[in-house]
Write a protein that holds these residues in place. Structure first.
Motif, PDB file in Angstrom:
ATOM      1  N   MET A   1       1.078  -1.201   0.199  1.00  0.00           N
ATOM      2  CA  MET A   1      -0.054   0.139  -0.024  1.00  0.00           C
ATOM      3  C   MET A   1       0.548   1.306  -0.221  1.00  0.00           C
ATOM      4  O   MET A   1       1.869   1.080   0.625  1.00  0.00           O
ATOM      5  N   THR A   2       0.897   2.441  -1.078  1.00  0.00           N
ATOM      6  CA  THR A   2       1.653   3.876  -0.848  1.00  0.00           C
ATOM      7  C   THR A   2       1.217   4.312   0.304  1.00  0.00           C
ATOM      8  O   THR A   2      -0.155   4.067   0.725  1.00  0.00           O
ATOM      9  N   MET A   3       1.727   5.284   0.264  1.00  0.00           N
ATOM     10  CA  MET A   3       1.371   5.859   1.779  1.00  0.00           C
ATOM     11  C   MET A   3       0.647   7.240   1.146  1.00  0.00           C
ATOM     12  O   MET A   3      -0.523   7.206   2.002  1.00  0.00           O
ATOM     13  N   LEU A   4       0.191   7.298  -0.075  1.00  0.00           N
ATOM     14  CA  LEU A   4      -0.945   7.715  -0.354  1.00  0.00           C
ATOM     15  C   LEU A   4      -2.591   7.134   0.126  1.00  0.00           C
ATOM     16  O   LEU A   4      -3.538   7.335   0.528  1.00  0.00           O
ATOM     17  N   GLY A  98      11.652  13.966   1.137  1.00  0.00           N
ATOM     18  CA  GLY A  98      10.689  15.238   1.508  1.00  0.00           C
ATOM     19  C   GLY A  98       9.625  15.059   1.594  1.00  0.00           C
ATOM     20  O   GLY A  98       8.500  16.033   1.372  1.00  0.00           O
ATOM     21  N   ALA A  99       8.485  14.123   0.652  1.00  0.00           N
ATOM     22  CA  ALA A  99       6.672  14.675   0.826  1.00  0.00           C
ATOM     23  C   ALA A  99       5.892  13.243   1.658  1.00  0.00           C
ATOM     24  O   ALA A  99       5.344  13.426   1.831  1.00  0.00           O
ATOM     25  N   PHE A 125      -1.085  19.409   1.708  1.00  0.00           N
ATOM     26  CA  PHE A 125      -0.352  18.742   2.168  1.00  0.00           C
ATOM     27  C   PHE A 125      -0.281  17.260   1.620  1.00  0.00           C
ATOM     28  O   PHE A 125      -0.958  17.650   0.669  1.00  0.00           O
ATOM     29  N   ASN A 126       1.475  17.266   1.112  1.00  0.00           N
ATOM     30  CA  ASN A 126       2.417  15.956   0.464  1.00  0.00           C
ATOM     31  C   ASN A 126       1.336  14.900   0.455  1.00  0.00           C
ATOM     32  O   ASN A 126       1.315  15.139   1.936  1.00  0.00           O
ATOM     33  N   ALA A 127       1.010  14.073   0.069  1.00  0.00           N
ATOM     34  CA  ALA A 127       0.736  12.280   0.624  1.00  0.00           C
ATOM     35  C   ALA A 127       1.566  11.859   0.232  1.00  0.00           C
ATOM     36  O   ALA A 127       1.318  10.625  -0.092  1.00  0.00           O
ATOM     37  N   GLY A 128       2.972  11.794   0.896  1.00  0.00           N
ATOM     38  CA  GLY A 128       3.676  10.974   0.445  1.00  0.00           C
ATOM     39  C   GLY A 128       4.567  10.832  -1.106  1.00  0.00           C
ATOM     40  O   GLY A 128       5.929  10.249  -1.335  1.00  0.00           O
ATOM     41  N   THR A 129       3.971  11.652  -2.139  1.00  0.00           N
ATOM     42  CA  THR A 129       4.613  11.833  -3.339  1.00  0.00           C
ATOM     43  C   THR A 129       5.130  13.168  -3.906  1.00  0.00           C
ATOM     44  O   THR A 129       3.906  14.608  -2.614  1.00  0.00           O
TER      45      THR A 129
END
Length: 168
Positions: A1-4, A98-99, A125-129
């Protein structure tokens, strides 16, 4: 599962309304704000530090820099430094460097949010990418993360090398 996907699942599990947008790759907080077509002050960035109590997240507007002396004072720390990229890779293995999103609670890391964000209606905010952004109400964010809120960011009208480093 990706961070997003992890972020989206977490928000859905808590019935939190949010918007997800995708933009061309951007690597500084100011560039992300530009890609999202929002003022830099409305885009949040995460700065990770290491201090006497371990790691922590600082969340502040894209057009600001961290006043580390103030963070040290606020948190009662003797020493504080930016986390190195290698440390970020270890702390956030599912994120591009950094994401990382400001959900410190998902990583057992405390979060300190600058008061200028806390008075805003929304947080983005950034969501993992370096391409994915989540936008949600700050009140929902605060309810999930329970961050400390204090004034520690200072305006930065020029993008200096140190400011760009702090944006990561």
């Amino acid at each position: 599962m990706t961070m997003l996907q992890r972020c989206q699942r977490y928000l859905k599990q808590h019935d939190v309304r949010y918007a997800h947008s995708i933009h061309a790759p951007a690597f500084t907080a100011r560039d992300i704000a530009s890609a999202e077509r929002v003022p830099a002050h409305e885009m949040s960035k995460v700065v990770v530090y290491f201090g006497g109590n371990g790691y922590g997240m600082l969340v502040l507007p894209a057009d600001c820099v961290v006043d580390f002396a103030e963070v040290r004072r606020l948190l009662g720390l003797g020493d504080i430094r930016l986390a190195a990229e290698a440390e970020l890779l270890g702390l956030f293995p599912d994120c591009e460097v950094g994401a990382m999103p400001p959900f410190g609670n998902l990583f057992s890391i405390p979060v300190l949010v600058d008061e200028s964000i806390a008075v805003s209606e929304f947080i983005a905010f950034n969501a993992g990418t370096h391409q994915d952004v989540i936008r949600m109400s700050f009140s929902d964010f605060a309810g999930l993360v329970n961050p400390l809120v204090a004034a520690f960011a200072t305006a930065n009208s020029t993008a200096s090398p140190n400011a760009a480093h702090a944006a990561r």
